[in-house]
Scaffold this active site. Structure first.
Site, PDB file in Angstrom:
ATOM      1  N   ASP A  65       0.816  -1.212   0.000  1.00  0.00           N
ATOM      2  CA  ASP A  65       0.000   0.000   0.000  1.00  0.00           C
ATOM      3  C   ASP A  65       0.850   1.262   0.000  1.00  0.00           C
ATOM      4  O   ASP A  65       0.377   2.333   0.378  1.00  0.00           O
ATOM      5  CB  ASP A  65      -0.915  -0.003   1.223  1.00  0.00           C
ATOM      6  CG  ASP A  65      -0.133  -0.108   2.531  1.00  0.00           C
ATOM      7  OD1 ASP A  65       0.757  -0.979   2.609  1.00  0.00           O
ATOM      8  OD2 ASP A  65      -0.401   0.662   3.464  1.00  0.00           O
ATOM      9  N   LYS A 177      -6.700  -0.034   6.247  1.00  0.00           N
ATOM     10  CA  LYS A 177      -5.503   0.213   7.054  1.00  0.00           C
ATOM     11  C   LYS A 177      -5.336   1.713   7.280  1.00  0.00           C
ATOM     12  O   LYS A 177      -5.520   2.514   6.360  1.00  0.00           O
ATOM     13  CB  LYS A 177      -4.267  -0.337   6.355  1.00  0.00           C
ATOM     14  CG  LYS A 177      -2.961  -0.024   7.098  1.00  0.00           C
ATOM     15  CD  LYS A 177      -1.798   0.028   6.142  1.00  0.00           C
ATOM     16  CE  LYS A 177      -0.608   0.715   6.808  1.00  0.00           C
ATOM     17  NZ  LYS A 177       0.543   0.822   5.916  1.00  0.00           N
ATOM     18  N   GLU A 219       2.138   2.801  14.864  1.00  0.00           N
ATOM     19  CA  GLU A 219       3.521   2.316  14.762  1.00  0.00           C
ATOM     20  C   GLU A 219       4.429   3.082  15.717  1.00  0.00           C
ATOM     21  O   GLU A 219       4.532   4.305  15.640  1.00  0.00           O
ATOM     22  CB  GLU A 219       4.042   2.461  13.328  1.00  0.00           C
ATOM     23  CG  GLU A 219       5.479   1.991  13.195  1.00  0.00           C
ATOM     24  CD  GLU A 219       6.017   2.036  11.762  1.00  0.00           C
ATOM     25  OE1 GLU A 219       7.214   1.758  11.585  1.00  0.00           O
ATOM     26  OE2 GLU A 219       5.235   2.352  10.843  1.00  0.00           O
TER      27      GLU A 219
END
Length: 390
Positions: A65, A177, A219
């Site tokens: 992606d 996502k 993240e």
């Protein structure tokens, strides 16, 4: 102005509690209370089934992606221009790999790829479906500076997300996502952690409302020279906040997937951690923060070498976990593939074999039965880039 909410009660209908008999009070307390039931909407069953299908034994996610700009960086590393034709050619190589569905259960696509077809006119979404791979879509709009923070970022993309998600669903996507980041060298500040958690929760709720299983990805960047204990501390703080806001936004935990960072020392820390140590710290964090209702933990590689990412995943699967502990790798699945392909049509078959080899290695790691014997030197090379942007 203060808000007053006093209500005058009728003495005849509601006598003062002090004048009631014990039995009257007991009866009043035991009366059933009306509880508001939160319903997931039209897609609740489908969301749970989609999440389960992605989190199936021996399977993980192929993340392709990358934005057009980031894909351009990958292509430039092998001497190719960043054109739509070259991006299509590379993604066609990946998505038409025969037998990929044996190890891969989901593929995250960039918007361009979701609407693209092969050079023969076959939709990429259909190529995935034939391999029983669930198509997914990146829905965030990237990171921008967060005002009032310690040089930190926040993720944009909530505006218009509902309508975009509905269109992605029509095009065949079934999961989504959203990536935001937390920087340990920058603090992280309470503001940045809260913004990351709230944004992820709003995105997850909107996604589920439109039929897409949300991958929740805060993240925690590898940047820094901090020890593994500091990473654990920050990870626990971030995930506590994330799940608080997921609950506040009525997100169905059975219909989400997580994409956490592994708990490792900072990339510039003087001491490396073994796979066993990383597994111990990472599982400690997960067991303290993640409800067992969540079906799948799909780790990001975050700049680890291909072999490192696989070894660490394998170590985490040496004993049973409450969840499906697996992978959602980008560079850790594609690095050798790109180097093998080099943009030459005659190398496509060899590059696809390289992808299958890495996918199989991580499939074995998900089952806890991977061995690093025979790994190439390229697979051992780290891919960490300080300040890396997507």
């Amino acid at each position: 102005m203060a808000c007053s909410s006093f209500v005058k009660l009728s003495p005849s209908s509601t006598p003062w509690i002090g004048h009631q008999s014990f039995n009257q009070r007991l009866s009043r307390q035991a009366a059933p209370r009306r509880v508001a039931v939160i319903r997931a909407g039209a897609y609740s069953h489908e969301l749970v089934e989609t999440a389960k299908s992605i989190a199936s034994p021996g399977h993980g996610i192929l993340a392709i992606d990358e934005s057009n700009a980031t894909c351009g960086k990958r292509l430039s590393s092998i001497g190719l221009d960043n054109t739509e034709v070259n991006r299509q050619a590379y993604r066609q190589l990946l998505l038409t790999t025969p037998g990929l569905g044996k190890y891969i259960s989901g593929a995250i696509l960039f918007e361009e790829t979701l609407y693209q077809s092969t050079t023969d006119g076959k939709k990429f979404v259909d190529c995935l479906r034939e391999e029983k791979i669930v198509p997914g879509i990146k829905v965030d709009k990237g990171l921008v500076p967060l005002p009032g923070s310690n040089n930190e970022s926040w993720c944009q993309g909530l505006d218009g997300l509902a309508s975009r998600s509905a269109e992605y669903y029509k095009q065949g996507a079934r999961f989504a996502k959203w990536r935001t980041v937390v920087s340990i060298p920058c603090g992280p500040s309470a503001l940045a952690v809260k913004e990351a958690a709230w944004g992820l929760a709003r995105y997850a709720s909107i996604s589920q409302d439109n039929g897409l299983v949300p991958i929740v990805e805060p993240e925690i960047l590898l940047d820094g020279d901090h020890p593994i204990e500091r990473t654990l501390e920050v990870a626990e703080r971030v995930w506590a906040e994330v799940f608080y806001y997921l609950a506040e936004n009525n997100v169905i935990f059975e219909g989400i997937l997580l994409k956490p960072s592994m708990v490792t020392p900072g990339a510039e820390h003087k001491e490396r951690a073994s796979p066993e140590t990383i597994a111990k710290y990472t599982l400690t964090m997960l067991k303290r923060r993640v409800p067992p209702a969540v079906p799948g933990i799909m780790f990001l590689s975050g700049g680890q070498s291909e072999m490192e990412a696989t070894l660490n995943l394998n170590a985490m699967n040496q004993s049973p976990n409450p969840w499906h502990v697996s992978f959602s790798y980008a560079r850790a699945l594609q690095n050798t593939v790109l180097k093998t392909w080099q943009g030459h049509p005659e190398n496509i078959e060899a590059a696809q074999k390289a992808l299958l080899s890495r996918a199989k290695a991580n499939s074995l790691a998900q089952l806890g039965s991977y061995s690093a014997d025979g790994e190439s030197d390229d697979a051992k090379k780290g891919m960490f880039v300080k300040g890396y942007t997507y």
